[in-house]
Design a protein around this motif. Structure first.
Motif, PDB file in Angstrom:
ATOM      1  N   ILE A 161       0.878  -1.187   0.000  1.00  0.00           N
ATOM      2  CA  ILE A 161       0.000   0.000   0.000  1.00  0.00           C
ATOM      3  C   ILE A 161       0.909   1.228   0.000  1.00  0.00           C
ATOM      4  O   ILE A 161       1.832   1.324   0.822  1.00  0.00           O
ATOM      5  N   SER A 162       0.634   2.186  -0.918  1.00  0.00           N
ATOM      6  CA  SER A 162       1.561   3.313  -1.066  1.00  0.00           C
ATOM      7  C   SER A 162       1.424   4.341   0.051  1.00  0.00           C
ATOM      8  O   SER A 162       2.385   5.040   0.373  1.00  0.00           O
ATOM      9  N   GLY A 163       0.208   4.469   0.632  1.00  0.00           N
ATOM     10  CA  GLY A 163       0.010   5.450   1.703  1.00  0.00           C
ATOM     11  C   GLY A 163      -0.604   6.746   1.225  1.00  0.00           C
ATOM     12  O   GLY A 163      -0.260   7.820   1.711  1.00  0.00           O
ATOM     13  N   ALA A 164      -1.550   6.642   0.273  1.00  0.00           N
ATOM     14  CA  ALA A 164      -2.267   7.832  -0.204  1.00  0.00           C
ATOM     15  C   ALA A 164      -3.043   8.444   0.961  1.00  0.00           C
ATOM     16  O   ALA A 164      -3.440   7.745   1.891  1.00  0.00           O
ATOM     17  N   ILE A 165      -3.246   9.764   0.865  1.00  0.00           N
ATOM     18  CA  ILE A 165      -3.897  10.490   1.970  1.00  0.00           C
ATOM     19  C   ILE A 165      -5.264   9.887   2.303  1.00  0.00           C
ATOM     20  O   ILE A 165      -5.652   9.805   3.467  1.00  0.00           O
ATOM     21  N   GLN A 166      -5.969   9.424   1.260  1.00  0.00           N
ATOM     22  CA  GLN A 166      -7.306   8.855   1.520  1.00  0.00           C
ATOM     23  C   GLN A 166      -7.204   7.519   2.259  1.00  0.00           C
ATOM     24  O   GLN A 166      -8.135   7.137   2.946  1.00  0.00           O
ATOM     25  N   HIS A 167      -6.119   6.802   2.084  1.00  0.00           N
ATOM     26  CA  HIS A 167      -5.943   5.567   2.853  1.00  0.00           C
ATOM     27  C   HIS A 167      -5.547   5.919   4.294  1.00  0.00           C
ATOM     28  O   HIS A 167      -6.093   5.374   5.250  1.00  0.00           O
ATOM     29  N   ARG A 168      -4.639   6.875   4.412  1.00  0.00           N
ATOM     30  CA  ARG A 168      -4.199   7.291   5.754  1.00  0.00           C
ATOM     31  C   ARG A 168      -5.378   7.729   6.621  1.00  0.00           C
ATOM     32  O   ARG A 168      -5.386   7.515   7.823  1.00  0.00           O
ATOM     33  N   ALA A 169      -6.335   8.403   5.971  1.00  0.00           N
ATOM     34  CA  ALA A 169      -7.486   8.930   6.727  1.00  0.00           C
ATOM     35  C   ALA A 169      -8.193   7.825   7.490  1.00  0.00           C
ATOM     36  O   ALA A 169      -8.864   8.096   8.481  1.00  0.00           O
ATOM     37  N   GLY A 170      -8.036   6.600   7.053  1.00  0.00           N
ATOM     38  CA  GLY A 170      -8.748   5.502   7.702  1.00  0.00           C
ATOM     39  C   GLY A 170      -7.911   4.712   8.690  1.00  0.00           C
ATOM     40  O   GLY A 170      -8.444   3.823   9.358  1.00  0.00           O
ATOM     41  N   MET A 171      -6.589   5.008   8.789  1.00  0.00           N
ATOM     42  CA  MET A 171      -5.768   4.165   9.662  1.00  0.00           C
ATOM     43  C   MET A 171      -4.693   4.928  10.437  1.00  0.00           C
ATOM     44  O   MET A 171      -3.956   4.362  11.218  1.00  0.00           O
ATOM     45  N   GLN A 172      -4.652   6.251  10.233  1.00  0.00           N
ATOM     46  CA  GLN A 172      -3.540   7.022  10.794  1.00  0.00           C
ATOM     47  C   GLN A 172      -3.517   7.045  12.319  1.00  0.00           C
ATOM     48  O   GLN A 172      -2.488   7.334  12.913  1.00  0.00           O
ATOM     49  N   THR A 173      -4.660   6.753  12.949  1.00  0.00           N
ATOM     50  CA  THR A 173      -4.667   6.788  14.418  1.00  0.00           C
ATOM     51  C   THR A 173      -4.338   5.432  15.030  1.00  0.00           C
ATOM     52  O   THR A 173      -4.446   5.260  16.244  1.00  0.00           O
ATOM     53  N   SER A 174      -3.941   4.470  14.201  1.00  0.00           N
ATOM     54  CA  SER A 174      -3.507   3.171  14.731  1.00  0.00           C
ATOM     55  C   SER A 174      -2.317   3.401  15.667  1.00  0.00           C
ATOM     56  O   SER A 174      -1.487   4.276  15.425  1.00  0.00           O
ATOM     57  N   LYS A 175      -2.242   2.589  16.729  1.00  0.00           N
ATOM     58  CA  LYS A 175      -1.201   2.854  17.742  1.00  0.00           C
ATOM     59  C   LYS A 175       0.194   2.561  17.192  1.00  0.00           C
ATOM     60  O   LYS A 175       1.115   3.327  17.389  1.00  0.00           O
ATOM     61  N   THR A 176       0.345   1.428  16.515  1.00  0.00           N
ATOM     62  CA  THR A 176       1.631   1.091  15.899  1.00  0.00           C
ATOM     63  C   THR A 176       1.365   0.743  14.433  1.00  0.00           C
ATOM     64  O   THR A 176       0.454  -0.031  14.143  1.00  0.00           O
ATOM     65  N   ILE A 177       2.169   1.336  13.547  1.00  0.00           N
ATOM     66  CA  ILE A 177       1.956   1.107  12.111  1.00  0.00           C
ATOM     67  C   ILE A 177       3.214   0.478  11.516  1.00  0.00           C
ATOM     68  O   ILE A 177       4.333   0.959  11.742  1.00  0.00           O
ATOM     69  N   ASP A 207       9.072  -0.248  -2.488  1.00  0.00           N
ATOM     70  CA  ASP A 207       9.581   1.073  -2.864  1.00  0.00           C
ATOM     71  C   ASP A 207       9.956   1.847  -1.598  1.00  0.00           C
ATOM     72  O   ASP A 207       9.088   2.251  -0.830  1.00  0.00           O
ATOM     73  N   GLU A 208      11.252   2.081  -1.411  1.00  0.00           N
ATOM     74  CA  GLU A 208      11.676   2.739  -0.162  1.00  0.00           C
ATOM     75  C   GLU A 208      11.188   4.176  -0.082  1.00  0.00           C
ATOM     76  O   GLU A 208      11.204   4.788   0.993  1.00  0.00           O
ATOM     77  N   ASP A 209      10.757   4.749  -1.219  1.00  0.00           N
ATOM     78  CA  ASP A 209      10.252   6.123  -1.206  1.00  0.00           C
ATOM     79  C   ASP A 209       8.730   6.187  -1.087  1.00  0.00           C
ATOM     80  O   ASP A 209       8.137   7.270  -1.215  1.00  0.00           O
ATOM     81  N   ALA A 210       8.080   5.063  -0.861  1.00  0.00           N
ATOM     82  CA  ALA A 210       6.612   5.074  -0.753  1.00  0.00           C
ATOM     83  C   ALA A 210       6.201   5.974   0.421  1.00  0.00           C
ATOM     84  O   ALA A 210       6.800   5.903   1.500  1.00  0.00           O
ATOM     85  N   PRO A 211       5.185   6.840   0.216  1.00  0.00           N
ATOM     86  CA  PRO A 211       4.791   7.788   1.274  1.00  0.00           C
ATOM     87  C   PRO A 211       4.380   7.123   2.579  1.00  0.00           C
ATOM     88  O   PRO A 211       4.485   7.739   3.644  1.00  0.00           O
ATOM     89  N   ILE A 212       3.963   5.875   2.518  1.00  0.00           N
ATOM     90  CA  ILE A 212       3.538   5.184   3.753  1.00  0.00           C
ATOM     91  C   ILE A 212       4.676   5.159   4.766  1.00  0.00           C
ATOM     92  O   ILE A 212       4.458   5.191   5.979  1.00  0.00           O
ATOM     93  N   PHE A 213       5.925   5.149   4.267  1.00  0.00           N
ATOM     94  CA  PHE A 213       7.057   5.077   5.191  1.00  0.00           C
ATOM     95  C   PHE A 213       7.212   6.354   6.039  1.00  0.00           C
ATOM     96  O   PHE A 213       7.918   6.348   7.039  1.00  0.00           O
ATOM     97  N   ASP A 214       6.549   7.469   5.609  1.00  0.00           N
ATOM     98  CA  ASP A 214       6.601   8.692   6.429  1.00  0.00           C
ATOM     99  C   ASP A 214       5.777   8.538   7.705  1.00  0.00           C
ATOM    100  O   ASP A 214       5.902   9.327   8.635  1.00  0.00           O
ATOM    101  N   LEU A 215       4.884   7.555   7.700  1.00  0.00           N
ATOM    102  CA  LEU A 215       3.890   7.442   8.770  1.00  0.00           C
ATOM    103  C   LEU A 215       4.207   6.321   9.751  1.00  0.00           C
ATOM    104  O   LEU A 215       3.667   6.284  10.851  1.00  0.00           O
ATOM    105  N   GLY A 268       9.210  -0.063   9.232  1.00  0.00           N
ATOM    106  CA  GLY A 268       9.029  -0.272   7.799  1.00  0.00           C
ATOM    107  C   GLY A 268       9.945  -1.372   7.298  1.00  0.00           C
ATOM    108  O   GLY A 268      11.101  -1.473   7.723  1.00  0.00           O
ATOM    109  N   VAL A 269       9.417  -2.186   6.417  1.00  0.00           N
ATOM    110  CA  VAL A 269      10.227  -3.221   5.777  1.00  0.00           C
ATOM    111  C   VAL A 269      10.251  -2.927   4.284  1.00  0.00           C
ATOM    112  O   VAL A 269       9.189  -2.904   3.641  1.00  0.00           O
ATOM    113  N   VAL A 270      11.441  -2.646   3.730  1.00  0.00           N
ATOM    114  CA  VAL A 270      11.549  -2.443   2.290  1.00  0.00           C
ATOM    115  C   VAL A 270      11.836  -3.801   1.679  1.00  0.00           C
ATOM    116  O   VAL A 270      12.883  -4.403   1.941  1.00  0.00           O
ATOM    117  N   GLY A 271      10.869  -4.296   0.921  1.00  0.00           N
ATOM    118  CA  GLY A 271      11.068  -5.616   0.331  1.00  0.00           C
ATOM    119  C   GLY A 271       9.843  -6.082  -0.421  1.00  0.00           C
ATOM    120  O   GLY A 271       8.774  -5.448  -0.365  1.00  0.00           O
TER     121      GLY A 271
END
Ligand code: FAD
Length: 319
Positions: A265-281, A287-295, A299-302
């Motif tokens: 999952i790349s971590g688009a803002i619309q996806h984040r809106a549904g899971m960003q308050t998870s305690k541990t992500i 793709d090591e540059d996928a935006p999900i890694f900012d959150l 993270g596992v790159v692989g």
């Protein structure tokens, strides 16, 4: 101490976990009083008492099953209008948010939705919300009328505080329900041994990277090893790989589990809106540059097709 009304979410009397969380939070604010609609209150009362309900208002009327949200609005507004509750707490779900909003209009009160925490404050309950992809934490309190607050599932860990609740049967005037929508039939969703998405402590979600319905077993296997619910990004749902009822995000279900694992999952803002308050992500993405890694916390790159089987084996080894 003021009563804190908690709308009970249940399935034929089996109280769902978000209600136990609300009762736990309600104890910080005043005396929890559960509002139980429908059949099964006898069985539920013991559970509600175990989590601190001092009182259970029971509305057992056919209208509860015959209409959608309108009976809950009528019941809550009437019960709240008969006293001076310190707050009304409702679990954040599609129905919960609609009920809360309608009750707020009816009572001319302020409304806060999707709180992730609630504390007592000098001017009433102070809520915390996580907004703009978890960029800001907002604290707020209601300035008009009875504070009506919807709280996201998993905002609190249910804690027992045994009480013997007084049970009061309430007769509600359902005149407005009759002008609403009538239920024609109900069909259960597909049966699953996995926990419900909104209630699960752990959610493992797959995205476009899973590359086909036939590969989703990779997600399901790790989910089952962890006792988790399965989620999906909209890209995976739109492609027909997984049912829409599992979509996490702005236009899907909002989840807030202890652990959220985003796979392919790349971590688009619309996806984040549904899971960003998870305690541990945790994210697994090639793709090591996928935006999900900012959150993420971890993270596992692989390649998920290599990482997921190893993860499953490791989890099973530690059981
Ligand atoms: P992509 O963005 O295509 O990402 C796939 C990721 O998988 C990539 O990062 C890639 O590097 C990785 N990948 C590929 N192969 C592998 C592999 N073998 N191993 C590891 N990683 C791999 N989206 C939602 O999810 N939920 C919503 O509720 C939602 N609502 C929306 C509402 C609106 C109004 C709009 C406009 C969009 C909405 N979207 C929603 C869509 C959202 O913008 C994105 O398009 C969507 O989230 C992308 O899904 P994805 O991350 O699975 O796919």
């Amino acid at each position: 101490m003021a009563e804190i009304l908690v709308l009970v979410d249940h399935a034929d009397g089996a109280v769902r976990k978000p209600t136990l969380e609300l009762l736990t939070l309600a104890r910080r604010l005043g005396e929890p009083a559960a509002v139980f609609l429908g059949k099964g209150a006898e069985g539920a009362t013991e559970t509600l008492g175990r989590y601190g309900a001092q009182k259970v208002y029971v509305v057992d009327a056919p209208e509860v099953d015959e209409y959608l949200v309108a009976p809950a609005v009528d019941a809550l507004a009437q019960i709240a209008g008969g006293g001076e509750p310190g707050a009304i707490l409702v679990a954040s779900s599609n129905d919960g948010r609609e009920i809360a909003a309608r009750v707020a209009v009816r009572l001319e009160s302020g409304l806060i939705t999707d709180a992730v925490d609630v504390e007592a404050g000098p001017e009433g309950p102070v809520t915390e919300q996580s907004v703009f992809a978890a960029t800001y934490q907002v604290k707020a309190h209601v300035t008009k009328g009875t504070p009506i607050i919807t709280v996201k599932p998993n905002a609190a860990t249910p804690e027992e505080a045994p009480a013997t609740p007084a049970v009061e049967a309430v007769t509600v005037d359902f005149t407005t329900a009759a002008t609403g929508t009538k239920v024609v039939s109900r069909a259960p969703r597909e049966k699953s041994d996995r926990p419900e998405l909104t209630e699960a402590d752990i959610v493992v979600s797959g995205g476009r990277g899973v590359n086909g319905a036939e590969n989703f077993h990779v997600i399901e296997s790790v989910a089952d090893a962890l006792g988790a619910a399965v989620g999906a990004s909209r890209a995976a749902v739109d492609a027909g790989w997984y049912p829409h009822s599992h979509q996490v995000g702005q236009t899907g279900t909002q989840v807030s589990p202890q652990l959220y694992v985003a796979v392919g999952i790349s971590g688009a803002i619309q996806h984040r809106a549904g899971m960003q308050t998870s305690k541990t992500i945790v994210a697994i993405n090639k793709d090591e540059d996928a935006p999900i890694f900012d959150l993420v916390d971890y993270g596992v790159v692989g390649d998920l097709f290599k990482v997921m089987p190893q993860l499953e084996a490791e989890i099973n080894k530690r059981k």
